[in-house]
Design an enzyme around this catalytic site. Structure first.
Site, PDB file in Angstrom:
ATOM      1  CG  ASN A   1      -1.783   1.147   1.387  1.00  0.00           C
ATOM      2  OD1 ASN A   1      -1.721   2.078   0.580  1.00  0.00           O
ATOM      3  ND2 ASN A   1      -2.617   1.139   2.407  1.00  0.00           N
TER       4      ASN A   1
ATOM      5  CG  HIS B   1     -12.393   4.861   2.781  1.00  0.00           C
ATOM      6  ND1 HIS B   1     -13.029   5.958   3.324  1.00  0.00           N
ATOM      7  CD2 HIS B   1     -11.075   5.000   3.073  1.00  0.00           C
ATOM      8  CE1 HIS B   1     -12.130   6.729   3.920  1.00  0.00           C
ATOM      9  NE2 HIS B   1     -10.944   6.180   3.780  1.00  0.00           N
TER      10      HIS B   1
ATOM     11  CD  GLU C   1      -8.768  -0.263   4.045  1.00  0.00           C
ATOM     12  OE1 GLU C   1      -8.385  -0.009   5.206  1.00  0.00           O
ATOM     13  OE2 GLU C   1      -8.836   0.574   3.143  1.00  0.00           O
TER      14      GLU C   1
ATOM     15  NE  ARG D   1      -8.573  13.742   2.401  1.00  0.00           N
ATOM     16  CZ  ARG D   1      -8.564  12.412   2.553  1.00  0.00           C
ATOM     17  NH1 ARG D   1      -9.641  11.779   2.967  1.00  0.00           N
ATOM     18  NH2 ARG D   1      -7.488  11.731   2.271  1.00  0.00           N
TER      19      ARG D   1
ATOM     20  NE  ARG E   1      -5.832   2.017  -0.127  1.00  0.00           N
ATOM     21  CZ  ARG E   1      -5.703   3.254   0.333  1.00  0.00           C
ATOM     22  NH1 ARG E   1      -4.513   3.743   0.612  1.00  0.00           N
ATOM     23  NH2 ARG E   1      -6.760   3.998   0.513  1.00  0.00           N
TER      24      ARG E   1
END
Ligand code: ADP
Length: 388
Positions: free
Chosen positions: A7, A172, A375, A231, A83
């Site tokens: 990742n 996601h 994940e 964010r 990923r």
């Protein structure tokens, strides 16, 4: 099958070597501060953690170090899963790496320039170093790709949408897919309309009806939707024009402000980490209290939006750093959904566990679960499905 999951972030590279049948993780780690002074690799294996201080000028150097470190693990690597943050318009599902699919990762990179180029470099070096191993691309956007057109389309001119591929891609997706799979199994296939709530430093909700994504709260990029760690989530897009024209802020400055200096960090004026903000609120800090209030408010509001996209909801699942760990945040969101019939049991909510669990009361109209996400396992299972 033993799969190495990679990742690559903008300045980091996480890795995990695991087995798909047992779920056992043989080794994992993170290369941090890639391209920045003071880079290092944190590696853990057999419960032991080591830190290696090494120069990591780029992602290619980092992945070479990872392969060196993994030589000590007495397990063969049988496939590699990558990923990829943005799959753009090419990846409705994970795909085996070929010259063509790797080209697509680079072609869509302008949508996620900080991530996709680094990810493509890492994929390339893995192919070069181990030509005998298969590599699989697992984009974070793939699960959302086939949401209904009325959900992904933006009401801007069609030629702009077509020429520049402007649409809702979400993010996601690998986590939301894993949550669906786990909830489906855990509830004996009794779940049909699930709102998966991935609440971490990045946060998004996903409406999933019988395994199919119906909508999600992130948009063209992960900036849209909920209030997150740094964010801002959804704001009127005209804010950008206004700040550009009136405050003389450049587009890059606004980009940095909205992605890195906003959200919980900006409202609390303290931290992007929900633990610090909860502590601040308990000490009477009003800005922290407002940051939490906004987080509950937006999460509950968009939960109802996700439910509307499925014309109903039977199950809600909390996951990721905040969703799995913060008793306060779960209670705060659930309280604001009491009007929909959501009721959680404070004692069940307070239980800490690594297993999926129910936290709603028997009379809650919506079943509420906490489901730890994984994940890496989802990525490894895709590698097995495509290569195994
Ligand atoms: P990401 O993968 O997006 O970086 P994570 O899913 O790891 O994020 O979530 C990180 C966030 O989870 C932290 O910023 C923190 O706010 C929150 N978090 C982690 N542990 C706890 C905890 N025990 N209690 C409350 N919040 C927590």
């Amino acid at each position: 099958m033993n799969v190495l999951v990679v990742n690559a972030g903008s300045s980091s590279l996480k890795y995990q070597l695991l087995n798909t049948t047992t779920g056992e993780v043989f080794a994992k780690g993170n290369c941090e501060r890639i391209g920045i002074d003071g880079s290092f690799i944190g590696h853990s294996e057999n419960g032991k953690k080591d830190t290696l201080e090494v120069a990591l000028p780029d992602h290619k150097t980092a992945i070479k170090h990872v392969f060196d470190i993994l030589k000590t693990v007495d397990q063969p690597i049988e496939g590699i899963g990558h990923r990829v943050v943005q799959g753009g318009w090419y990846f409705p599902e994970s795909k085996v790496v070929t010259d063509e699919t790797l080209g697509w990762v680079r072609e869509v990179a302008p949508l996620a320039p900080l991530h996709n180029y680094a990810e493509a470099d890492v994929i390339e070096i893995c192919r070069e170093m181990f030509p005998e191993l298969g590599n699989v691309i697992v984009p974070d956007t793939a699960f959302h790709y086939n949401m209904p057109e009325h959900a992904w389309r933006y009401a801007i001119p069609r030629d702009v949408v077509d020429t520049y591929h402007v649409r809702k891609y979400g993010a996601h997706g690998t986590s939301h897919r894993y949550i669906w799979r786990t909830v489906d199994e855990f509830t004996n296939h009794e779940t049909h309309k699930l709102v998966s709530c991935h609440l971490g430093s990045g946060a998004s909700l996903c409406a999933i009806e019988d395994g199919q994504c119906m909508d999600t709260t992130m948009g063209l990029t992960p900036l849209d939707g909920l209030v997150m760690g740094t964010r801002c989530g959804a704001v009127d897009p005209a804010t950008v024009f206004y700040l550009n024209r009136v405050a003389n802020m450049s587009i890059d400055e606004i980009d940095t402000m909205m992605n890195k200096q906003s959200g919980l960090l900006a409202v609390s004026a303290k931290s992007s980490d929900s633990r610090d903000i909860e502590a601040g609120m308990n000490e009477g800090d009003e800005k922290c209290a407002m940051a939490l209030e906004m987080f509950y408010y937006r999460t509950s509001q968009l939960f109802a939006e996700m439910a509307a996209s499925m014309e109903g909801v039977d199950t809600m699942a909390f996951t990721a750093g905040i969703g799995e760990n913060s008793v306060t945040m779960r209670q705060g969101v659930a309280d604001r959904l009491a009007w929909m019939g959501v009721k959680i049991d404070p004692e069940l909510n307070a239980i800490r566990s690594d297993d999926p669990r129910v936290i709603s009361t028997p009379d809650s109209k919506i079943r509420v679960l906490v489901v730890p996400t994984n994940e890496e396992l989802m990525i490894a299972l895709d590698v097995e499905a495509l290569l195994g």
